[in-house]
Motif scaffolding. Structure first.
Motif, short mmCIF file in Angstrom:
data_model
loop_
_atom_site.label_atom_id
_atom_site.label_comp_id
_atom_site.label_asym_id
_atom_site.label_seq_id
_atom_site.Cartn_x
_atom_site.Cartn_y
_atom_site.Cartn_z
N GLY A 34 50.16 39.22 45.86
CA GLY A 34 48.90 38.78 46.42
C GLY A 34 47.83 38.58 45.36
N ASP A 35 46.98 37.59 45.56
CA ASP A 35 45.90 37.29 44.63
C ASP A 35 44.87 38.42 44.64
OD1 ASP A 35 44.41 35.15 42.97
OD2 ASP A 35 42.95 35.78 44.48
N ILE A 36 44.59 38.99 43.46
CA ILE A 36 43.70 40.15 43.37
C ILE A 36 42.29 39.80 43.82
CG2 ILE A 36 42.71 41.89 41.84
CD1 ILE A 36 45.69 42.25 42.26
N THR A 39 48.99 47.05 41.53
CA THR A 39 47.61 46.66 41.23
C THR A 39 46.95 46.02 42.45
OG1 THR A 39 48.14 46.30 38.91
CG2 THR A 39 46.17 45.23 39.74
N GLN A 40 47.68 45.21 43.19
CA GLN A 40 47.09 44.51 44.33
C GLN A 40 46.79 45.44 45.50
OE1 GLN A 40 50.16 43.96 43.04
NE2 GLN A 40 51.52 42.97 44.50
N GLU A 41 47.19 46.71 45.41
CA GLU A 41 46.76 47.72 46.38
C GLU A 41 45.61 48.55 45.80
OE1 GLU A 41 49.82 50.13 48.07
OE2 GLU A 41 51.03 48.41 48.71
N ALA A 42 45.82 49.15 44.64
CA ALA A 42 44.87 50.12 44.10
C ALA A 42 43.50 49.52 43.80
CB ALA A 42 45.45 50.76 42.84
N VAL A 43 43.46 48.35 43.18
CA VAL A 43 42.17 47.77 42.80
C VAL A 43 41.35 47.35 44.03
CG1 VAL A 43 41.04 45.88 41.57
CG2 VAL A 43 42.88 47.16 40.47
#
Length: 349
Positions: free
Chosen positions: A217-219, A252-256
């Protein structure tokens, strides 16, 4: 009262460490267990015996999130903004060796571990991070946001790439790290929380143009979506939505996006931001570290209760986060991503 750049820089590193230490005992636990045992954390807790990652760690102790940010910050200062990739890899390996010797199970993340293994096998450092899409680069990148100005954003993203590509050289990993660094840097320049979150989206868009393609997914889009998801919600419902739908895993696409959503929920209270993030469960020490770094940069060190800072420093006497923040801030405006030997007439602060 105006918040000084020094206070904002110190707030970024202290906020990162506060969030990290708050989430140390709850990391990788399900939200239901965290809620039943702690509710919303309101002070540092020791790690419980049933946490296989942090078991045995005393209250207030930081984890790999802070330790790796300090390693990166020290190398930025040493290199005047440039981080020699192989040296960074060696420092990370040395850190893990010390952690193993101390009996810690909180070691290198999957992307960093794979990259360092590839380096040991002889792969060039510009290729070792080509699958690094987890949140390790984002969790430790705050020092880059202190050392480099927010404008032009392209130059800041270049610095994120240069300092992080050895382990996270992917579109997703660099987008997440660029989002965090850009938010921190904008805050150092005096941005409000909402402006810093807008900067994070811009940084994520530019960061996604760097590195090897990695599906996901796009951040930038997910940050905006996550913020909209919790808008107007009560805290309990918002935390459930973040945990269940946005996700708090190592991706990254979850945590950020999860960290950005927490910041947007209570933008005026950096201490509460850290407390809520650390109470999420999952990889919540990293989510809280990211959120704490941005919130601390926006509000300055004064945004945290003095007793909390005192307790953090007492639990981690070897850390000098205020001193490191000051040294990073002296680079701002003169830092360069070129190796020192290639700088002709460039002053290194």
């Amino acid at each position: 009262m105006a918040i000084s750049a020094q206070s904002r820089a110190r707030g970024a590193l202290l906020g990162l460490a506060i969030g990290d230490a708050l989430g140390m005992p709850t990391q990788y636990m399900p939200r239901s267990l965290v809620a039943a045992r702690y509710g919303i954390l309101d002070h540092f807790e020791p790690a419980p015996d049933d946490n296989p990652i942090s078991r045995g760690m005393p209250a207030g102790r930081v984890t790999d999130d802070t330790d790796q940010a300090v390693i990166l910050g020290q190398l930025l200062v040493e290199g005047g903004g440039y981080v020699e990739p192989r040296r960074f890899a060696d420092e990370l390996l040395a850190w893990e060796t010390r952690m193993i010797a101390a009996g810690s199970a909180d070691l290198l993340g999957p992307s960093t571990r794979k990259a360092l293994t590839l380096i040991a096998e002889g792969m060039p450092t510009d290729e070792t991070g080509r699958t690094g899409a987890t949140n390790g680069a984002a969790m430790r990148v705050a020092p880059v946001g202190i050392a480099f100005p927010a404008r032009p954003v392209e130059a800041l993203v270049d610095a994120v790439f240069q300092s992080g590509h050895v382990t996270h050289n992917t579109t997703i990993g660099l987008a997440g790290a660029s989002a965090v660094a850009t938010a921190v840097s904008a805050a150092i320049d005096g941005s409000t929380v909402s402006e810093a979150l807008e900067a994070a989206v811009e940084g994520a868009r530019l960061g996604a143009r760097r590195g090897y393609y990695f599906a996901g997914g796009d951040i930038a889009a997910r940050i905006g979506w996550a913020i909209g998801l919790v808008r107007g919600k009560q805290q309990g419902e918002a935390l459930d939505l973040i945990y269940d739908i946005v996700g708090t895993g190592v991706a990254t696409q979850e945590a950020v996006p999860a960290a950005m959503a927490i910041i947007s929920l209570v933008p005026d209270d950096p201490w509460l931001i850290c407390r809520l993030a650390a109470s999420l469960g999952g990889d919540c020490d990293t989510v809280a570290a990211i959120a704490g770094a941005i919130a601390g940069a926006c509000h300055g060190v004064e945004g945290f209760p003095p007793g909390v800072v005192t307790d953090l420093e007492a639990a981690n006497p070897a850390l000098d986060l205020k001193g490191l923040a000051d040294r990073l801030l002296t680079l701002r405006g003169s830092a360069s991503i070129l190796p020192p030997a290639r700088r002709a007439g460039v002053r290194i602060a």
